[in-house]
Scaffold this motif. Structure first.
Motif, PDB file in Angstrom:
ATOM      1  N   UNK A   4      14.508   0.582   3.778  1.00  0.00           N
ATOM      2  CA  UNK A   4      14.219  -0.832   3.549  1.00  0.00           C
ATOM      3  C   UNK A   4      12.746  -1.078   3.262  1.00  0.00           C
ATOM      4  N   UNK A   5      11.879  -0.455   4.043  1.00  0.00           N
ATOM      5  CA  UNK A   5      10.449  -0.713   3.870  1.00  0.00           C
ATOM      6  C   UNK A   5       9.790   0.248   2.892  1.00  0.00           C
ATOM      7  N   UNK A   6      10.538   1.250   2.436  1.00  0.00           N
ATOM      8  CA  UNK A   6       9.959   2.234   1.538  1.00  0.00           C
ATOM      9  C   UNK A   6       9.158   3.284   2.282  1.00  0.00           C
ATOM     10  N   UNK A   7       9.188   3.237   3.627  1.00  0.00           N
ATOM     11  CA  UNK A   7       8.446   4.200   4.427  1.00  0.00           C
ATOM     12  C   UNK A   7       9.150   5.552   4.405  1.00  0.00           C
ATOM     13  N   UNK A   8       8.384   6.605   4.693  1.00  0.00           N
ATOM     14  CA  UNK A   8       8.945   7.954   4.700  1.00  0.00           C
ATOM     15  C   UNK A   8       9.175   8.445   6.116  1.00  0.00           C
TER      16      UNK A   8
END
Length: 93
Positions: A4-8
């Motif tokens: 959702x947040x594009x975090x890895x």
């Protein structure tokens, strides 16, 4: 992985990263594994595995331990958080 947040990183990894960032900002050095164990209430192997995972994913870099060094910035009267909290440090600290 959080999509959702594009975090890895996972939510749990994010909690560790936030703790590491905040602790480093507050104390001028990264937390020891024992600091994370106390904060998260987990076992030593759990914290170590998380650190290894964060490093393997390129989210943190570990450095060889260096002995602590006393400096003027570690004296209580130089800690801005104390004055912000309205605490007047005594010489006994």
């Amino acid at each position: 992985m959080s999509q959702k947040s594009g975090a890895r990183f996972t939510e749990k990894q994010g909690h560790y990263l936030a703790f590491i960032y905040t602790y480093s900002h507050m104390f001028g050095r990264p937390p020891a594994e024992t600091d994370m164990q106390r904060h998260f209430g987990v076992s030593p192997p759990s914290v170590h595995q998380m650190i290894v995972t964060l490093e393997r994913n390129g989210l943190i870099r570990r450095q060889a331990a260096a002995p602590p060094e006393a400096s003027k910035s570690s004296y209580p009267e130089n800690l801005p958080i104390l004055s912000w909290l309205g605490i007047k440090p005594s010489k006994s600290l």
